[in-house]
Write a protein that holds these residues in place. Structure first.
Motif: not given
Ligand SMILES: NC(=O)c1ccc[n+]([C@@H]2O[C@H](COP(=O)([O-])OP(=O)(O)OC[C@H]3O[C@@H](n4cnc5c(N)ncnc54)[C@H](O)[C@@H]3O)[C@@H](O)[C@H]2O)c1
Ligand SMILES: [Zn+2]
Ligand SMILES: [Zn+2]
Length: 345
Positions: A10-12, A34-43, A45-52, A111-113
């Motif tokens: 929840g923090k960014k 140029k870059t973009t946002i993926c649905g996985t980035d939202l995962h 931010l929710k804390g669903d991806v412990p490796s990140c 990347l980003g993980n």
């Protein structure tokens, strides 16, 4: 430099950050355009991806210009325009030699993980020779940004694994960017029917513009019956799961025809039931895959030659300074009607 940093569930924040440096001879530093946002980035931010872990710069998609290269990089030089793959791959380990880049023993989805990503002014790309692609002169950089992740994901995990063939029937459950990427690339093979299923009527309208032959809003819980009716009781040859929840995988299992394939794309965070009591005699296959991005060079050609119009997926544009607003827009897609958002660094 400015960078978008994950600070825990929840923090960014957009923060001032040190510019990355070459740490290994195979690295390149890329100045992001140029870059973009993926649905996985939202995962994440929710804390669903412990490796990140907190402190990580997010982002695994983008295009840019080579700013520096390590001594072992031979395919790129300073000033070259490059497409960044969401998967980093050494090209030499046992998995890479099988073209399973997603499982590279010193790469994969890092990347980003597990290392800093592309939502910043600069990014360090390990194994640069095998993880970057040259951008041909005159190519549309916004369209190419769709090649970092979503087009290879929809194509490899959905269309190729799902064995889409001329004249077959396909259902794609989930009409987000990934489901739509599968819809666009499934049409390389001229399937007779592509049925798109989602809860969001706007996304289903987009799917019809992108070539879906029919759409089903599954909010009423009757999507399986609707698909069986559309296919005269047979079901579909290929059922592509592009959401990542139990209900949508189970829907795929209900609508797959005998002899068909369920191709799972979605990232599943919770248990899903497999009803073998219904499936054991149906001669079906179930596939899973983390995108390997081995199809990127081929997809680049199809985008350049306008066989698919990747730009159709772009709905919004922001500057890096406005990335918090971009996340708000992307995170509320039902209201904002966002698909892919371009962020200009
Ligand atoms: N396997 C891989 O390598 C890989 C790579 C990238 C993304 N993914 C995953 O693919 C999935 C799709 O990504 P996306 O960016 O398109 O996500 P998204 O969240 O933008 O889209 C998902 C869509 O599913 C719809 N949906 C949600 N619940 C539903 C339900 N019960 N029934 C029908 N539709 C429903 C939503 O309305 C939305 O349109 C995610 O799980 C993502 O993490 C996997
Ligand atoms: Zn992604
Ligand atoms: Zn490798």
């Amino acid at each position: 430099m400015q960078a978008f940093v994950y600070l825990g569930p929840g923090k960014k924040a957009l923060q001032e950050h040190a510019k990355p440096e070459i740490t290994s001879p195979g690295d390149a530093i890329v100045k992001i355009t140029k870059t973009t946002i993926c649905g996985t980035d939202l995962h994440i931010l929710k804390g669903d991806v412990p490796s990140c872990q907190p402190g990580r710069i997010l982002g695994h998609e983008g295009v840019g210009v080579i700013d520096a290269v390590g001594s072992a990089v031979t395919a790129f030089k300073v000033g070259d325009k490059v497409l960044i793959s969401c998967i980093s791959a050494c090209g030499k380990c046992a998995y890479c030699r099988k073209l399973m880049y997603s499982h590279c023993t010193t790469g994969g989805w890092i990347l980003g993980n597990t290392i800093d990503g592309t939502q910043a002014e600069y990014v360090r790309i390990p194994h640069a020779d095998n993880s970057l692609y040259p951008i041909p002169a005159g190519a549309d950089e916004e369209a190419l940004t769709m090649l970092s992740d979503i087009l290879p994901t929809g194509f490899e995990c959905g269309v190729l694994n799902g064995k889409v063939q001329p004249g077959c029937t396909v259902a794609i459950v989930g009409s987000g960017p990934i489901g739509l990427a599968a819809l666009l690339t499934a049409q390389f093979y001229s399937p007779a029917e592509i049925i798109m299923i989602d809860l969001d009527d706007n996304r289903l309208a987009v799917a019809r513009r992108f070539g879906a032959t029919s759409t089903v809003n599954s909010a009423d819980g009757k999507a399986a019956a609707a698909v069986m009716k559309m296919t005269e009781g047979r079901g579909v040859d290929t059922a592509i799961e592009a959401v990542g929840v139990a209900a949508t995988f189970e829907l795929c299992a209900q609508i797959v025809a005998p002899g068909g394939t369920i191709a799972n794309i979605g990232v599943h965070g919770t248990k899903v039931d497999l009803h073998l009591e219904n499936l054991w005699d149906r001669n079906i296959s179930i596939t899973t895959r983390l995108v390997d991005t081995v199809s990127t060079p081929m997809l680049l050609n199809t985008v350049r030659s306008h066989k698919i119009d990747a730009k159709l997926l772009i709905t919004h544009r922001f500057k890096l300074a406005q990335i918090l607003e971009a996340y708000e827009t992307f995170g509320h897609a039902a209201e904002s009607r966002a698909l892919k958002i371009i962020i200009e660094a």
